[in-house]
Design a protein around this motif. Structure first.
Motif, short mmCIF file in Angstrom:
data_model
loop_
_atom_site.label_atom_id
_atom_site.label_comp_id
_atom_site.label_asym_id
_atom_site.label_seq_id
_atom_site.Cartn_x
_atom_site.Cartn_y
_atom_site.Cartn_z
N GLY A 257 0.82 -1.22 0.00
CA GLY A 257 0.00 0.00 0.00
C GLY A 257 0.84 1.25 0.00
N GLU A 258 0.55 2.17 0.94
CA GLU A 258 1.32 3.42 1.02
C GLU A 258 2.30 3.37 2.18
N GLU A 259 2.71 2.14 2.52
CA GLU A 259 3.67 1.99 3.62
C GLU A 259 5.04 1.54 3.08
N PHE A 260 6.07 2.22 3.56
CA PHE A 260 7.43 1.91 3.13
C PHE A 260 8.29 1.57 4.35
N GLY A 261 9.43 0.94 4.08
CA GLY A 261 10.36 0.63 5.18
C GLY A 261 11.75 1.13 4.82
N LEU A 262 12.47 1.58 5.80
CA LEU A 262 13.85 2.02 5.56
C LEU A 262 14.76 1.30 6.54
N LEU A 263 15.76 0.61 5.99
CA LEU A 263 16.72 -0.09 6.84
C LEU A 263 18.04 0.67 6.79
N MET A 264 18.50 1.12 7.93
CA MET A 264 19.75 1.90 7.97
C MET A 264 20.83 1.07 8.64
N SER A 265 21.79 0.58 7.82
CA SER A 265 22.86 -0.27 8.34
C SER A 265 23.85 0.55 9.14
N GLN A 266 24.45 -0.07 10.13
CA GLN A 266 25.49 0.55 10.96
C GLN A 266 25.12 1.95 11.42
N THR A 267 23.87 2.11 11.78
CA THR A 267 23.38 3.43 12.19
C THR A 267 22.58 3.26 13.47
N GLU A 268 22.70 4.23 14.38
CA GLU A 268 21.84 4.16 15.57
C GLU A 268 21.56 5.58 16.08
N GLY A 269 20.68 5.66 17.05
CA GLY A 269 20.35 6.88 17.76
C GLY A 269 20.22 8.13 16.92
N ARG A 270 21.11 9.10 17.22
CA ARG A 270 20.99 10.43 16.63
C ARG A 270 21.11 10.41 15.10
N CYS A 271 22.07 9.62 14.60
CA CYS A 271 22.29 9.57 13.15
C CYS A 271 21.04 9.06 12.43
N ALA A 272 20.43 8.01 12.99
CA ALA A 272 19.24 7.44 12.37
C ALA A 272 18.11 8.46 12.38
N ARG A 273 17.99 9.14 13.47
CA ARG A 273 16.91 10.13 13.59
C ARG A 273 17.12 11.27 12.58
N GLN A 274 18.41 11.68 12.43
CA GLN A 274 18.71 12.74 11.45
C GLN A 274 18.34 12.30 10.04
N ALA A 275 18.67 11.03 9.75
CA ALA A 275 18.37 10.51 8.40
C ALA A 275 16.87 10.54 8.16
N CYS A 276 16.09 10.16 9.18
CA CYS A 276 14.63 10.16 9.04
C CYS A 276 14.10 11.58 8.88
#
Ligand SMILES: Nc1nc2c(ncn2[C@@H]2O[C@H](COP(=O)(O)OP(=O)(O)OP(=O)(O)O)[C@@H](O)[C@H]2O)c(=O)[nH]1
Length: 399
Positions: free
Chosen positions: A317-336
């Motif tokens: 549908g209109e749902e997507f997923g993003l997998l961020m390798s070797q990423t956590e916390g602040r960096c992942a949030r920034q990417a989002c």
């Protein structure tokens, strides 16, 4: 291939190349002359796709070849009683040791890429020994038909050359042609004065080579075609038709692999679930086709804002997923955040020329030690996504 550019151009204009091009569309192009994939990575994948290791096949063919070569010799010497010690010496003193040496060479590390050439050299040397047998028996004139049997030996050698080792077709063609050329040359200089034997012999050898070359070319062609078709099918089975992104299956597989890597090496990763806001309104207002076009554009824009090492997939549908390798916390949030802002700033062009704005809500989670598997990570991301929706949409929440 630089120095062959002129030749390549010539081949590329040939109908054969055009025909091949229609069967191996880009990016699976093959060199017309050698039937090899232009992309070395693809070529390696093709070689690996054969369950049979070429080295193993080469060793087996060398072993069977040596056995046949020795048996013929034994039959001749023990049973019939050869009148020529020179032939015995040629077979057991030169031929068999050469094959044994080649067999031993196949065990050297890093030799795999030279297998074809080692086998081609063995073929040449055994070919020369058979040619020597043909013309020495002719010269000795002991049994009138003896040389004909050695000629049959050359035909057997051609069969081994083309189908025994799974050599590259062009190497086999070259090696087979040199065997025949050697036969003709030696025949012209040391054969009967009358050219009957040499000309008839070369006709037989050439005629044997035609179906062998044709058959191996065809089988190489279909093996490569089959490989390309299976790659295409695999790609289709892992790709979402509408957006061209990874589909749910491919996304989940990568996620599973990432989780296994985390368990083994402790490399963290983050997952975000992304859902288009008020997407139902797009469909209701502009129609389903416009909704499809908007989803396609959304996929393209989101992938433009992702890193190459991240995996973006359409989960349904209109749902997507993003997998961020070797990423956590602040960096992942920034990417989002970058992704959310990138979509919100964009104007989406619908097929009827209208422009609309779209936003996405993102729920993100980072893998934890006490997660029993990917389900727990996904569940947290899902809860976070619903929190993002209920707190006003067009925002990122983390759980
Ligand atoms: N055009 C199109 N629409 C789709 C596709 N898959 C799902 N949809 C539509 O997406 C809409 C999702 O609507 P809802 O789940 O109610 O959510 P929403 O309208 O996006 O609202 P929120 O998620 O609460 O912000 C439905 O109308 C589905 O028909 C698709 O492949 N193409």
């Amino acid at each position: 291939m630089g120095k062959w550019r002129g030749w390549d151009k010539l081949v590329e204009r040939s109908p054969w190349h055009q025909w091949l091009k229609s069967h191996f569309p880009s990016p699976y192009q093959v060199y017309a002359f050698t039937l090899r994939f232009r992309d070395p990575e693809l070529e390696r994948g093709f070689s690996r796709s054969f369950e049979l290791n070429p080295l193993l096949l080469g060793r087996l063919a060398l072993f069977v070849g040596a056995l046949a070569y020795a048996l013929f010799g034994l039959m001749e010497d023990v049973w019939i009683g050869s009148q020529q010690p020179f032939l015995w010496w040629l077979r057991f003193g030169v031929g068999i040791p050469i094959i044994a040496l080649a067999f031993g060479l196949t065990f050297l590390p890093g030799i795999r890429r030279y297998t074809d050439w080692i086998l081609a050299i063995v073929i040449q040397l055994i070919g020369l020994s058979l040619i020597a047998m043909i013309f020495t028996t002719q010269a000795a004139d002991t049994r009138p038909y003896e040389s004909v049997f050695y000629l049959l030996g050359l035909v057997l050698l051609l069969i081994f050359n083309f189908v025994g080792f799974r050599m590259r077709v062009w190497v086999a063609a070259l090696s087979g042609s040199v065997v025949i050329a050697n036969f003709v040359l030696v025949g012209l200089f040391w054969g009967y004065e009358e050219p009957y034997f040499t000309s008839m012999g070369s006709m037989y050898l050439l005629t044997a080579m035609v179906p062998l070359l044709f058959g191996t070319t065809i089988s190489e062609f279909f093996a490569r075609k089959h490989f390309v078709d299976s790659l295409n099918l695999e790609h289709q089975a892992r790709t979402d038709v509408l957006t061209g992104l990874a589909n749910r299956r491919a996304f989940m597989e990568r996620l599973q692999q990432e989780y296994a890597r985390y368990q083994r090496y402790g490399t963290p990763f983050a997952v975000a679930l992304l859902d288009a806001d008020y997407f139902k309104q797009v469909n209701d207002r502009y129609g389903h086709d416009a909704g499809d076009a908007a989803l396609k554009a959304l996929g393209r824009i989101m992938s433009e804002h992702c890193r190459e090492t991240d995996l973006l997939g359409r989960l349904g549908g209109e749902e997507f997923g993003l997998l961020m390798s070797q990423t956590e916390g602040r960096c992942a949030r920034q990417a989002c955040e970058r992704l959310r802002a990138g979509v919100a700033e964009q104007r989406f062009h619908l097929p009827d020329g209208k422009e609309i704005a779209m936003t996405i809500s993102l729920g993100m989670s980072v893998v934890r030690r006490d997660d029993g598997g990917i389900d727990a990570v996904l569940k947290r991301a899902d809860t976070a996504m619903y929190a993002a929706k209920s707190s006003g949409r067009n925002r990122v929440r983390m759980d």
